[in-house]
Structures are given as structure tokens and as C-alpha cells.
Design a protein around this motif. Structure first.
Motif, PDB file in Angstrom:
ATOM      1  N   CYS A   1      -3.215   5.236  -2.484  1.00  0.00           N
ATOM      2  CA  CYS A   1      -4.323   5.816  -1.709  1.00  0.00           C
ATOM      3  C   CYS A   1      -4.063   7.225  -1.199  1.00  0.00           C
ATOM      4  O   CYS A   1      -2.988   7.517  -0.675  1.00  0.00           O
ATOM      5  CB  CYS A   1      -4.601   4.946  -0.491  1.00  0.00           C
ATOM      6  SG  CYS A   1      -5.040   3.255  -0.911  1.00  0.00           S
ATOM      7  N   GLY A   2      -5.062   8.075  -1.330  1.00  0.00           N
ATOM      8  CA  GLY A   2      -5.085   9.352  -0.629  1.00  0.00           C
ATOM      9  C   GLY A   2      -4.509  10.502  -1.410  1.00  0.00           C
ATOM     10  O   GLY A   2      -4.198  10.403  -2.611  1.00  0.00           O
ATOM     11  N   SER A   3      -4.353  11.616  -0.696  1.00  0.00           N
ATOM     12  CA  SER A   3      -3.937  12.873  -1.314  1.00  0.00           C
ATOM     13  C   SER A   3      -2.438  12.894  -1.564  1.00  0.00           C
ATOM     14  O   SER A   3      -1.701  12.058  -1.049  1.00  0.00           O
ATOM     15  CB  SER A   3      -4.339  14.040  -0.406  1.00  0.00           C
ATOM     16  OG  SER A   3      -3.634  13.965   0.822  1.00  0.00           O
ATOM     17  N   LEU A   4      -1.994  13.857  -2.370  1.00  0.00           N
ATOM     18  CA  LEU A   4      -0.564  14.024  -2.675  1.00  0.00           C
ATOM     19  C   LEU A   4      -0.025  15.169  -1.821  1.00  0.00           C
ATOM     20  O   LEU A   4      -0.647  16.228  -1.745  1.00  0.00           O
ATOM     21  CB  LEU A   4      -0.379  14.370  -4.155  1.00  0.00           C
ATOM     22  CG  LEU A   4      -0.934  13.354  -5.156  1.00  0.00           C
ATOM     23  CD1 LEU A   4      -0.746  13.872  -6.579  1.00  0.00           C
ATOM     24  CD2 LEU A   4      -0.263  11.995  -4.997  1.00  0.00           C
ATOM     25  N   PRO A   5       1.146  14.988  -1.196  1.00  0.00           N
ATOM     26  CA  PRO A   5       1.722  16.104  -0.441  1.00  0.00           C
ATOM     27  C   PRO A   5       2.284  17.149  -1.407  1.00  0.00           C
ATOM     28  O   PRO A   5       2.526  16.838  -2.581  1.00  0.00           O
ATOM     29  CB  PRO A   5       2.839  15.442   0.371  1.00  0.00           C
ATOM     30  CG  PRO A   5       3.230  14.242  -0.425  1.00  0.00           C
ATOM     31  CD  PRO A   5       1.996  13.788  -1.158  1.00  0.00           C
ATOM     32  N   PRO A   6       2.499  18.381  -0.918  1.00  0.00           N
ATOM     33  CA  PRO A   6       3.088  19.414  -1.775  1.00  0.00           C
ATOM     34  C   PRO A   6       4.410  18.924  -2.362  1.00  0.00           C
ATOM     35  O   PRO A   6       5.180  18.267  -1.689  1.00  0.00           O
ATOM     36  CB  PRO A   6       3.323  20.584  -0.806  1.00  0.00           C
ATOM     37  CG  PRO A   6       2.424  20.341   0.365  1.00  0.00           C
ATOM     38  CD  PRO A   6       2.242  18.860   0.459  1.00  0.00           C
ATOM     39  N   GLY A   7       4.652  19.208  -3.642  1.00  0.00           N
ATOM     40  CA  GLY A   7       5.920  18.845  -4.276  1.00  0.00           C
ATOM     41  C   GLY A   7       5.850  17.585  -5.116  1.00  0.00           C
ATOM     42  O   GLY A   7       6.671  17.390  -6.016  1.00  0.00           O
ATOM     43  N   VAL A   8       4.867  16.716  -4.831  1.00  0.00           N
ATOM     44  CA  VAL A   8       4.699  15.516  -5.660  1.00  0.00           C
ATOM     45  C   VAL A   8       3.848  15.913  -6.869  1.00  0.00           C
ATOM     46  O   VAL A   8       2.799  16.544  -6.702  1.00  0.00           O
ATOM     47  CB  VAL A   8       4.031  14.379  -4.857  1.00  0.00           C
ATOM     48  CG1 VAL A   8       3.600  13.245  -5.764  1.00  0.00           C
ATOM     49  CG2 VAL A   8       4.976  13.871  -3.777  1.00  0.00           C
TER      50      VAL A   8
ATOM     51  N   THR B   1       0.857  -1.195   0.000  1.00  0.00           N
ATOM     52  CA  THR B   1       0.000   0.000   0.000  1.00  0.00           C
ATOM     53  C   THR B   1       0.888   1.238   0.000  1.00  0.00           C
ATOM     54  O   THR B   1       1.902   1.282   0.695  1.00  0.00           O
ATOM     55  CB  THR B   1      -0.988   0.062   1.196  1.00  0.00           C
ATOM     56  OG1 THR B   1      -0.284   0.437   2.378  1.00  0.00           O
ATOM     57  CG2 THR B   1      -1.705  -1.261   1.410  1.00  0.00           C
ATOM     58  N   VAL B   2       0.490   2.217  -0.821  1.00  0.00           N
ATOM     59  CA  VAL B   2       1.255   3.457  -0.975  1.00  0.00           C
ATOM     60  C   VAL B   2       0.463   4.604  -0.355  1.00  0.00           C
ATOM     61  O   VAL B   2      -0.707   4.810  -0.695  1.00  0.00           O
ATOM     62  CB  VAL B   2       1.516   3.753  -2.467  1.00  0.00           C
ATOM     63  CG1 VAL B   2       2.150   5.124  -2.652  1.00  0.00           C
ATOM     64  CG2 VAL B   2       2.386   2.651  -3.071  1.00  0.00           C
ATOM     65  N   THR B   3       1.092   5.324   0.579  1.00  0.00           N
ATOM     66  CA  THR B   3       0.473   6.496   1.216  1.00  0.00           C
ATOM     67  C   THR B   3       1.483   7.630   1.111  1.00  0.00           C
ATOM     68  O   THR B   3       2.373   7.752   1.953  1.00  0.00           O
ATOM     69  CB  THR B   3       0.143   6.210   2.697  1.00  0.00           C
ATOM     70  OG1 THR B   3      -0.406   4.900   2.822  1.00  0.00           O
ATOM     71  CG2 THR B   3      -0.832   7.228   3.247  1.00  0.00           C
ATOM     72  N   LEU B   4       1.359   8.442   0.065  1.00  0.00           N
ATOM     73  CA  LEU B   4       2.352   9.508  -0.138  1.00  0.00           C
ATOM     74  C   LEU B   4       2.203  10.588   0.936  1.00  0.00           C
ATOM     75  O   LEU B   4       3.176  11.233   1.307  1.00  0.00           O
ATOM     76  CB  LEU B   4       2.223  10.089  -1.550  1.00  0.00           C
ATOM     77  CG  LEU B   4       2.547   9.068  -2.658  1.00  0.00           C
ATOM     78  CD1 LEU B   4       2.244   9.642  -4.031  1.00  0.00           C
ATOM     79  CD2 LEU B   4       4.002   8.602  -2.585  1.00  0.00           C
ATOM     80  N   ASN B   5       0.990  10.763   1.448  1.00  0.00           N
ATOM     81  CA  ASN B   5       0.754  11.784   2.481  1.00  0.00           C
ATOM     82  C   ASN B   5       0.273  11.104   3.769  1.00  0.00           C
ATOM     83  O   ASN B   5      -0.882  11.273   4.183  1.00  0.00           O
ATOM     84  CB  ASN B   5      -0.264  12.808   1.976  1.00  0.00           C
ATOM     85  CG  ASN B   5      -0.038  14.192   2.551  1.00  0.00           C
ATOM     86  OD1 ASN B   5       0.877  14.398   3.362  1.00  0.00           O
ATOM     87  ND2 ASN B   5      -0.855  15.138   2.144  1.00  0.00           N
TER      88      ASN B   5
ATOM     89  N   THR C   1      -8.280   7.917  -4.699  1.00  0.00           N
ATOM     90  CA  THR C   1      -7.869   9.293  -4.390  1.00  0.00           C
ATOM     91  C   THR C   1      -8.986  10.231  -4.838  1.00  0.00           C
ATOM     92  O   THR C   1     -10.094   9.771  -5.137  1.00  0.00           O
ATOM     93  CB  THR C   1      -6.501   9.611  -5.034  1.00  0.00           C
ATOM     94  OG1 THR C   1      -6.076  10.906  -4.611  1.00  0.00           O
ATOM     95  CG2 THR C   1      -6.555   9.568  -6.548  1.00  0.00           C
ATOM     96  N   SER C   2      -8.698  11.534  -4.885  1.00  0.00           N
ATOM     97  CA  SER C   2      -9.760  12.491  -5.211  1.00  0.00           C
ATOM     98  C   SER C   2      -9.184  13.673  -5.987  1.00  0.00           C
ATOM     99  O   SER C   2      -7.965  13.785  -6.142  1.00  0.00           O
ATOM    100  CB  SER C   2     -10.419  12.990  -3.919  1.00  0.00           C
ATOM    101  OG  SER C   2      -9.444  13.616  -3.113  1.00  0.00           O
ATOM    102  N   GLY C   3     -10.055  14.522  -6.497  1.00  0.00           N
ATOM    103  CA  GLY C   3      -9.659  15.777  -7.129  1.00  0.00           C
ATOM    104  C   GLY C   3      -8.769  15.576  -8.343  1.00  0.00           C
ATOM    105  O   GLY C   3      -8.964  14.649  -9.144  1.00  0.00           O
ATOM    106  N   ALA C   4      -7.763  16.458  -8.458  1.00  0.00           N
ATOM    107  CA  ALA C   4      -6.877  16.429  -9.622  1.00  0.00           C
ATOM    108  C   ALA C   4      -6.045  15.154  -9.668  1.00  0.00           C
ATOM    109  O   ALA C   4      -5.758  14.620 -10.748  1.00  0.00           O
ATOM    110  CB  ALA C   4      -5.964  17.654  -9.612  1.00  0.00           C
TER     111      ALA C   4
END
Lengths: 309, 309
Positions: free
Chosen positions: A137-144, A4-8, A167-170
Motif C-alpha cells: 500500500c501507498g507511495s514509495l519513499p526516495p531510493g526504493v 501489510t506493507v507500508t514502505l513510506n 498505490t498510484s502513479g508510476a
């Protein structure tokens, strides 16, 4: 193992207070703290089901250290988080005991440098070598970069590993173009992606945008799945009341655990629905109640729907 | 040096959000974090005024480490915090950009063991040996006896060090019996202690309960001081609007800094009022605006009031 990948990633803090009044001062009667971020939640449910699971993404700073310390306590879970110089975000959930409402405050997350993003991609590619499935899964932190998920899905496909995107949005709009094997949006995310509030139409539209199968979670109405071959509707045995936090993450864990056990779609969906329902019923937000899960599983209904035109 | 005691130190977190809606999810646009607890705030103002100041009390866990790391960055400030096995509390201030309101969530703080409480008292007694004044500030963490402040005041008196007490509730009620040289309640604390909402009557009553001098902070109405010899009313040059967070701590710093410089009461009070006002005006909660302080100081008014009967 399942990856599982959780960038944020996040340190999820829950405050229980008698009643939230904006503009006032509150003594918090109960504080709980646990590792969070959607992929971490998915991993915890998979590990509780007995699957070997590896967690990757980013962590940093003092909150990142607390998060990693707590992950070592989870059996079947391997920590492969990549360090960043920034600090892992906190999320604060304020639970109002009187109304039962939860007010959520989410920090943005650390800025990830180019070098850190490249380091992550190398670790990710290595981990795919021993993965039977991957959840992004989930949102991307700033910079990614906003197209990050599309690239990670292509890498998984090249490695022959089925990929699920939640995930969501863009990040969702750009990620679906990478053609994930499974896309798991909720009703709001699906409407934002497709512009349609009609679940079946929106689910079919999301498939046309690149997803192999779309499993839409419709809250109390269960799951609607459109695969390349069929359309399924899965519902829990009864309407349940409780805290829906983490129900979507439990559905992802249900789908993936059944997928790696080579079970067909109806079994994946009934497991996802029963785990979601058992999460809503649990007194602890985001945990699932195992007894409830085992009791609910035989009562879930999965119906194949006629495929129109 | 001046000693400040903060038994329940805190890591103060401030979240800025566009608008707080109970039951909703919010992305926090701006996160700030700084060492807190009333005695720590008093110490920061004293250090900014150029006084050598030593901070004691308890700290522990990851939040305690962050707090101590940040204290090392403050010139003129020495960290003499006593370690505890529990974790220093966080406070979360949610600032609503639209209304300007602040919603405060305060964790209870770590449980302090008997052994830790005894260890603190030894450190405290040692530190008094080189202190010119001591401020005892804020709430008591779980495990510290409710009469703690009375004992600490007696130890200070035995060492010949003047003690100022700034706390609330039962800790105030029990602490005042230890006969602090100076008590600095706000209007609410004073009313809770004495049962009277009439400031002069309540201030005189608080003196009868054991305080040498009572300096009551009355918000925009300034300070009312009743000493053994006289009654003073100190007011800022104009009615000020801004964030009152930390204004009381700045008043304490003003009183103590003038006390150790052997200035008489009118000078102590004008300094306290000007520092309070400069804190209300500062864009950063709890910091004071030095230029504003220097401009406001000459304009503050201190009047000696006739002593009735």
C-alpha cells in the motif's frame, strides 16, 4: 496472519483550526497524532476486526520512534518495521472547522539506501512464510526502485500468498505488471493508469495490464469489481456525508479480511463497502464507526452485472 | 553571559510548496526543522555575534529532545532548559513559492504543572547569578500564570540584572506592570496594549504603564525608542524587501548585545536596526546575513527627536 506493507510510513498529524487563511498565522486549537501510511491504516482496521496483522515497511528517526511506540498500543497488531537511517515523514492535515475542508501537507519521506532495501526484502520474504494474504500500500519513499511492487508481488506469488496492490502513479503502472491478485485503485488512479475516465472500460483495461481482479472504488457510487469470472457492483444503503479520509484503506481491509475467511466476492465487497461507509461517517478521520458498520452491512447491495462480449 | 527565557519553546518546521490551495493535497518539496521560540531565536543571534548565551524555559517529549539535540550544535550557547512531562510544541510555516506568502500553524504547547513552574523559577534565579542581562520572550504555555513575566522581572531586578520583555496580549499587559528595564513591542502589540495606533503616543503610554525604556519596532520604518531621558528614531539605510520572520528577535539581540558592552542607546539601536534588516534580507527565515549586517551597520541613521511637553 495478514501482512501489510507500508514502505513510506508516516506520522499523521491533524490540526483543527477555526478557518484557514493563506498568508496568516493560526493558533491550532486541537492537535492529534497517529501512525499512518496506507498499509498501517489497513492494519489498524484489520486488527479492530479481530484479525492478527503484521505491519512491515520502513521507519526511522524520532517520528519513526513515536510511530512504533503508538503501534505497540494496538491489540492484534505486530510491528515488523525495518529501521532506516533517515527519518519517517510527517503528514499534516489542516481541518478548517468552518468549511469542513482538509488541506493536506505530505513530507516526501526518508531516502532508503540499497542496503536498507535489501534488508527489507529479506524480512518481507520471511514474513510471507506465515501470511495468509499481503497488502502492498501507498507511495514509495526516495531510493526504493519504482518497480518495487512488481518484485514484491512475484515474491508473494512464489510463496503462495495472495497479494493486493493499492498505490498510484508510476508505482501503480509498474506494479500492475507484477500481476497482483487484486488491484484496488480509486477512480483517479484508474484514469491515470488507463487513460480512460469510463469506470468499466478502465477497470477491464487494468485487468488486461496484469491484475487478476480489479476492485475500483468510485466514492459515493461504491465499488466496481471485475474478477476473472464476473462483474459486480456494490453500493452502500444510502448516500453518506462525512470525511472520506481512509475510506479506501477500510475497503482494502474489508476485502482482505473476507478473503482470508474464504468468503466469496459478494461478501468481500459488501464488507468493503460497509467498512468504507462506516469510515466516512466516523468523527475521527480514518477510524471506522463499529456500530455504523454493523448497521450498514446488511443494507449494502451487491449486484452481478451482465458480462458484455 | 546573557540569559534568554523561552517558556514556550518550539520546534519550527518550514515546508516549501509550489502553491498553497486550501482543501487540496500538497507534496512538500523541502522540509527544514530548527529550534524555535522567540528567546531561542534571540540566543542564536547573540551566539552568532560571539556572546556567551544561556537558554532556559521548558522542553519536553520527542520534539523537546530534537530541539535540545540541535541546540548542542550551536557554539557559545548553553542549554539550561527545564524538563516538562508534556511535549514541546511544533510550529509549521508553509511557504508558498509562487506568492512568497507564509501561512503559520502554531501548536499551543505543553501544559506546565505547578511543580514544573516552581522548578523553573528556582533554575531561573540560580542562572541570574551569572547573567549580565535577561530577555523574557514569547507566549506562555498553558499552566503558566498570566502574570509570570512580572514575577520574573522582579526577580531579575532583585538580582541587579536588566530585563527586556518581548511578548504580546495578556502576558504583555500583565508583564509591563513588573517594570521591565526595556520593553520591545511591535506596532500591533503596542496598539493592543495601549489602544493607540499612533506610535509615539502609544510608546509614551507604554512607558507610563511601567517600562523603563520602550523600543517599538515599526517594520520598514525602523525603531522608535523612548528612554527616561530622550527619544530616538533609528532607520535602516534603505527600504528592504524579504522575509520579516525573526526580524524582531534580531532587534532584541542587537539591543542586548550592545547593552552588555556598555554602549549608549544610539549604538544599541543602530545595531538592532542593522541586525533586523540583515534578517529580512537573509534567504533563511530567522537567520541573519552577516555580510549584509556589516554593510548595513554604518548606513543606519539614529536621530534624537525633540521631546515635546
Amino acid at each position: 496472519m495478514i501482512l501489510t506493507v507500508t514502505l513510506n510510513t508516516a506520522l499523521d498529524i491533524t490540526y483543527r483550526i477555526p478557518s484557514l487563511r493563506a498568508g496568516s498565522s493560526h493558533r491550532v486549537s486541537e492537535v492529534t497524532e497517529r501512525p499512518g501510511g496506507k498499509g498501517v491504516n489497513v492494519a489498524r482496521v484489520l486488527a479492530a476486526l479481530g484479525h492478527e496483522v503484521t505491519v512491515t515497511g520502513f521507519s526511522g528517526g524520532t517520528t519513526g520512534r513515536v510511530l512504533r511506540d503508538r503501534l505497540t498500543e494496538v491489540p492484534h497488531l505486530t510491528d515488523a518495521l525495518v529501521p532506516v537511517s533517515g527519518t519517517t515523514r510527517r503528514t499534516v492535515a489542516v481541518v478548517d472547522a468552518r468549511s469542513g475542508d482538509t488541506t493536506q501537507l505530505n513530507e516526501p519521506g526518508p531516502a532508503v539506501s540499497h542496503a536498507e532495501w535489501f534488508a527489507f526484502q529479506e524480512v518481507y520474504e520471511d514474513l510471507l512464510g506465515s501470511a495468509s494474504a499481503v497488502a502492498l500500500c501507498g507511495s514509495l519513499p526516495p531510493g526504493v526502485p519504482v518497480g518495487a511492487y512488481a518484485g514484491l508481488i512475484r515474491t508473494a506469488r512464489a510463496a503462495g500468498v495472495p497479494a493486493l496492490l493499492d498505490t498510484s502513479g508510476a508505482a501503480l503502472r509498474r506494479g500492475v505488471a507484477g500481476r497482483p491478485d487484486i488491484l484496488k485503485p480509486n477512480a483517479d488512479e484508474l484514469a491515470e493508469l488507463t487513460g480512460s475516465h469510463e469506470p468499466l472500460r478502465a477497470t477491464q483495461d487494468a485487468r488486461r495490464r496484469g491484475a487478476g481482479t480489479v476492485v475500483a472504488s468510485l466514492g459515493p457510487q461504491g465499488l466496481l469489481a471485475v474478477t476473472p469470472d464476473a462483474r459486480w457492483h456494490a453500493t452502500p444503503p444510502a448516500r453518506l456525508t462525512g470525511n472520506p479520509t481512509g475510506a479506501g484503506d477500510s475497503a482494502v481491509a474489508g476485502i482482505l479480511s473476507a478473503l482470508v475467511e474464504h468468503l466469496p466476492w459478494p461478501d468481500r465487497l459488501s464488507r468493503a463497502v460497509a467498512l468504507s461507509a462506516a469510515t466516512v461517517l466516523s468523527p475521527v478521520a480514518g477510524e471506522f464507526d463499529r456500530t455504523a458498520y454493523e448497521e450498514l452491512l446488511p443494507g449494502t447491495t451487491v449486484t452481478r452485472e451482465a458480462t458484455a462480449a
